[in-house]
Design a protein around this motif. Structure first.
Motif, PDB file in Angstrom:
ATOM      1  N   TYR A 142      39.763  43.482  36.487  1.00  0.00           N
ATOM      2  CA  TYR A 142      40.328  42.386  37.275  1.00  0.00           C
ATOM      3  C   TYR A 142      41.799  42.549  37.660  1.00  0.00           C
ATOM      4  CZ  TYR A 142      36.105  40.059  35.556  1.00  0.00           C
ATOM      5  OH  TYR A 142      34.810  39.731  35.246  1.00  0.00           O
ATOM      6  N   ASN A 169      33.632  49.866  37.882  1.00  0.00           N
ATOM      7  CA  ASN A 169      34.330  48.765  38.558  1.00  0.00           C
ATOM      8  C   ASN A 169      34.131  48.765  40.073  1.00  0.00           C
ATOM      9  OD1 ASN A 169      35.461  47.664  36.240  1.00  0.00           O
ATOM     10  ND2 ASN A 169      37.223  49.026  36.306  1.00  0.00           N
ATOM     11  N   ASP A 214      32.263  46.924  41.701  1.00  0.00           N
ATOM     12  CA  ASP A 214      32.166  45.538  42.184  1.00  0.00           C
ATOM     13  C   ASP A 214      33.541  44.974  42.516  1.00  0.00           C
ATOM     14  OD1 ASP A 214      32.648  45.728  39.433  1.00  0.00           O
ATOM     15  OD2 ASP A 214      31.929  43.695  39.061  1.00  0.00           O
ATOM     16  N   GLU A 239      33.811  45.950  46.127  1.00  0.00           N
ATOM     17  CA  GLU A 239      32.847  45.290  47.006  1.00  0.00           C
ATOM     18  C   GLU A 239      32.994  43.776  47.008  1.00  0.00           C
ATOM     19  OE1 GLU A 239      28.902  47.807  47.341  1.00  0.00           O
ATOM     20  OE2 GLU A 239      29.358  47.504  45.219  1.00  0.00           O
ATOM     21  N   ASP A 240      32.970  43.173  45.824  1.00  0.00           N
ATOM     22  CA  ASP A 240      32.934  41.709  45.732  1.00  0.00           C
ATOM     23  C   ASP A 240      34.318  41.080  45.882  1.00  0.00           C
ATOM     24  OD1 ASP A 240      30.254  42.073  45.239  1.00  0.00           O
ATOM     25  OD2 ASP A 240      30.431  41.860  43.063  1.00  0.00           O
ATOM     26  N   ASN A 241      35.339  41.734  45.354  1.00  0.00           N
ATOM     27  CA  ASN A 241      36.668  41.117  45.314  1.00  0.00           C
ATOM     28  C   ASN A 241      37.566  41.536  46.468  1.00  0.00           C
ATOM     29  OD1 ASN A 241      35.546  40.231  42.968  1.00  0.00           O
ATOM     30  ND2 ASN A 241      37.005  41.199  41.592  1.00  0.00           N
ATOM     31  N   TYR A 242      37.360  42.753  46.976  1.00  0.00           N
ATOM     32  CA  TYR A 242      38.183  43.215  48.094  1.00  0.00           C
ATOM     33  C   TYR A 242      37.397  43.395  49.391  1.00  0.00           C
ATOM     34  CZ  TYR A 242      42.402  43.948  45.272  1.00  0.00           C
ATOM     35  OH  TYR A 242      43.541  43.761  44.503  1.00  0.00           O
ATOM     36  N   GLY A 243      36.103  43.157  49.344  1.00  0.00           N
ATOM     37  CA  GLY A 243      35.311  43.186  50.567  1.00  0.00           C
ATOM     38  C   GLY A 243      35.108  44.556  51.173  1.00  0.00           C
ATOM     39  N   ASP A 291      32.822  47.623  51.966  1.00  0.00           N
ATOM     40  CA  ASP A 291      31.398  47.923  52.095  1.00  0.00           C
ATOM     41  C   ASP A 291      31.150  49.374  51.682  1.00  0.00           C
ATOM     42  OD1 ASP A 291      28.773  48.273  52.763  1.00  0.00           O
ATOM     43  OD2 ASP A 291      28.998  47.804  54.899  1.00  0.00           O
ATOM     44  N   GLU A 333      23.041  50.175  38.967  1.00  0.00           N
ATOM     45  CA  GLU A 333      24.502  50.282  39.064  1.00  0.00           C
ATOM     46  C   GLU A 333      25.001  51.538  38.355  1.00  0.00           C
ATOM     47  OE1 GLU A 333      26.363  45.822  39.305  1.00  0.00           O
ATOM     48  OE2 GLU A 333      25.326  46.352  37.444  1.00  0.00           O
TER      49      GLU A 333
END
Length: 637
Positions: free
Chosen positions: A192, A240, A242, A245-249, A251, A283
């Motif tokens: 994080y 890490n 994700d 992908e999830d936190n910084y967008g 692709d 994953e």
């Protein structure tokens, strides 16, 4: 009109010179966070134990240890603690009244070293007038006691006690630490770093010294494909992806498709356990294949960079062209290769990317440079960051000042000019900023130099002769894995060497220190973070869970207030929710590093020097310095 202007100048000079005599504010030093948000957040909230100290100082005769623990956690996590208490019992008017009175006592205590103007600016707007009244006019012995009690009671009766208590808690957190120093490595390993960056953006006063792991993220956004490959490989290695992908967008579908097509399961590339969540089989498999893909792309891109930058003197790190029939020759010794995944390498031109690799890395670079949240974080790193910082007679630097074994500054030549010591770091920093300001330049010198800072021999952030990523992946003989450290890491134990470095950075006072991060202190083996008779302080104690088996603790922090310096060694942080429910604080051991004989004041600080300069400038405007000085002394007395 002139007299009116003079009166304004006199008043401002009086104000400035009065501020100079306030006690020095508390500085909080923290380093090598590596994405460990929960531990960082807790230490930020408790001020490395400073809040607990104040609670005990005020209430040890009045409250039990359990009550003081509960009060501490009410300050650390006001919303969560109130909700937890509500589940156990109803919070009646008496509870709210006692909580508000105790929190107000801590606010008065913790804000006493600040000017009224500074305190006023920190007050939440909703309750600014009420709080100012309660903080500055409060006196239990006066006839106003009933008036103050009525204010508190009315806050409760109107149903705003919960918000008021929450605002008081955050106000205490704000006052306990005046300024935060982050000595590098916010990124990589832990999951994080983005949450840490969000917290830092909202923090009231701070600076950052870039770490080697921060610099590759800055490099990726600045246009360095080699830095980008390292970021992606490390993210896959530590499970890490994700975060991207999830936190910084970002692709990763094209990269995932490519790696599934080209690579097989290879357990050398299995990601390390994520301490916050269990990765699924898919994953793990994808991370394994993506790590292989990026390891090979990285070798190719770094090879291209080394070839176009002979001044970096890194040709020994050109390794792909030294592979023949599953073997590689290093320093006249032949080693068999293991964990091979070189199926995309054209041995007639080993550093050339395939068209698919080129498409993948170009797409990812475009995404990194246009990801809104990521770019906000990198812009903040640039704005608040630097390679080093002289502050309050301390030199803050993440890594090292490259040295030869004889103690002289190690130099490197660019464009016919040799750089060493402070000049070298200034040269590095100017190029970092230039590269960040010109992200469309992807193979220029400034952008390539950011990658050099990640792994070059004369880098102040790396501090080693060579990075052995290739050897650790592909050669079984562990003797090839060793990374020879710069002489700095031995010589920093010598007080004379530390004094020489401080002098080079124009820090000449006897009580000056160098404050480092970067190298985990192996406390478990008896290593001390205090070196060179106190001239050198190393505060990397292993915030990252990956290092805690090596350090034996879970991080160091350093506190520097008007009485001197204290080093805090922290035990591992368990779980936020469990900690709140059980009032389970991070256990810390404090050690005095440097106790001041005479209490430090604002005039003894970096900010004090600027206030003195400002006051002197105002005196010159008046044109009668002696007369003004007499007036000031009379009014202050």
């Amino acid at each position: 009109m002139k007299d009116c202007r003079n009166e304004e100048l006199i008043a401002e000079i009086i104000n400035l010179e009065a501020i100079l005599n306030l006690p020095k504010g508390t500085e909080h030093f923290i380093s090598d966070l590596h994405g460990e948000y929960e531990a960082f957040n807790h230490i930020l909230r408790n001020g490395s134990g400073s809040i607990r100290e104040k609670v005990h100082a005020l209430f040890k005769q009045e409250l039990t240890n359990e009550q003081m623990d509960e009060l501490c956690f009410l300050i650390y996590y006001p919303e969560e603690k109130i909700n937890t208490l509500k589940q156990v019992h109803s919070l009646n008017s008496d509870w709210w009244f006692d909580a508000i009175e105790r929190l107000l006592s801590i606010v008065r205590f913790s804000s006493s070293k600040y000017t009224r103007s500074k305190v006023r600016k920190a007050l939440p707007k909703t309750y600014a007038y009420i709080l100012e009244e309660l903080i500055y006019q409060y006196d239990e012995t006066t006839d106003k006691k009933a008036y103050y009690r009525q204010i508190i009671q009315k806050i409760i009766d109107l149903g705003t006690a919960e918000r008021f208590v929450t605002d008081l808690a955050y106000l205490i957190q704000r006052f306990v630490i005046d300024h935060l120093h982050v000595i590098g490595d916010i990124y990589d390993r832990g999951p994080y770093p983005d949450k840490i960056m969000d917290a830092l953006i909202d923090y009231h006063s701070l600076d950052i010294q870039w770490g080697n792991h921060d610099i590759i993220w800055l490099g990726a956004v600045s246009g360095s494909k080699a830095c980008l490959a390292n970021v992606l490989r490390i993210s896959a290695r530590y499970g890490n992806l994700d975060l991207l992908e999830d936190n910084y967008g970002i692709d990763l579908s094209a990269l995932r498709t490519f790696s599934r097509k080209k690579y097989q399961e290879n357990f050398k590339f299995k990601p390390k356990s994520n301490p916050y969540r269990k990765l699924s089989i898919t994953e793990i498999t994808d991370a394994m294949k993506i790590q292989q893909a990026m390891a090979v792309i990285q070798e190719k891109l770094e090879g291209q960079l080394i070839q176009r930058r002979p001044e970096f003197m890194m040709t020994p790190r050109l390794l792909l062209d030294k592979i023949h029939n599953g073997q590689i020759m290093l320093d006249h010794v032949t080693y068999p290769l293991v964990n091979e995944c070189f199926q995309t390498v054209d041995w007639s031109d080993p550093y050339r990317l395939t068209s698919e690799e080129e498409a993948v890395i170009t797409d990812l670079l475009h995404q990194f440079q246009h990801a809104e949240r990521l770019n906000q974080h990198m812009a903040f790193l640039i704005d608040k960051g630097a390679l080093y910082l002289p502050y309050n007679n301390n030199l803050l630097i993440h890594g090292c000042i490259p040295l030869h074994p004889n103690g002289t500054f190690q130099s490197i030549t660019f464009d016919g000019r040799a750089y060493a010591g402070k000049q070298l770091l200034d040269f590095f920093e100017s190029n970092i900023r230039r590269a960040f300001d010109q992200p469309w330049q992807t193979e220029d010198f400034a952008t390539d130099l950011i990658w050099y800072l990640w792994c070059g021999e004369c880098s102040s952030l790396f501090g080693k002769k060579a990075m052995k990523t290739f050897e650790r992946y592909f050669i079984e003989d562990k003797s090839t894995h060793l990374e020879e450290k710069n002489a700095y890491y031995i010589l920093r134990n010598d007080p004379e060497i530390c004094q020489k470095i401080l002098h080079a950075f124009r820090l000449n006072l006897e009580n000056a220190h160098i404050i480092n991060g970067h190298t985990p202190v192996k406390t478990i083996k008896g290593e001390s973070p205090i070196k060179a008779q106190g001239k050198m302080l190393v505060i990397d104690g292993g915030f990252s869970k990956a290092y805690q088996s090596v350090t034996g603790i879970a991080g160091y922090t350093l506190l520097y207030n008007s009485f001197g310096m204290q080093l805090a060694a922290h035990k591992p942080f368990s779980d936020k929710q469990a900690a709140i429910k059980q009032n389970q604080d991070i256990l810390s051991n404090r050690q005095i590093v440097d106790r001041q004989i005479k209490r430090l004041k604002v005039k003894d600080t970096t900010i004090g020097a600027s206030l003195i300069a400002e006051a002197n400038s105002l005196k010159k405007k008046l044109g009668r310095s002696t007369q003004i000085k007499d007036t000031i002394e009379t009014k202050i007395d």
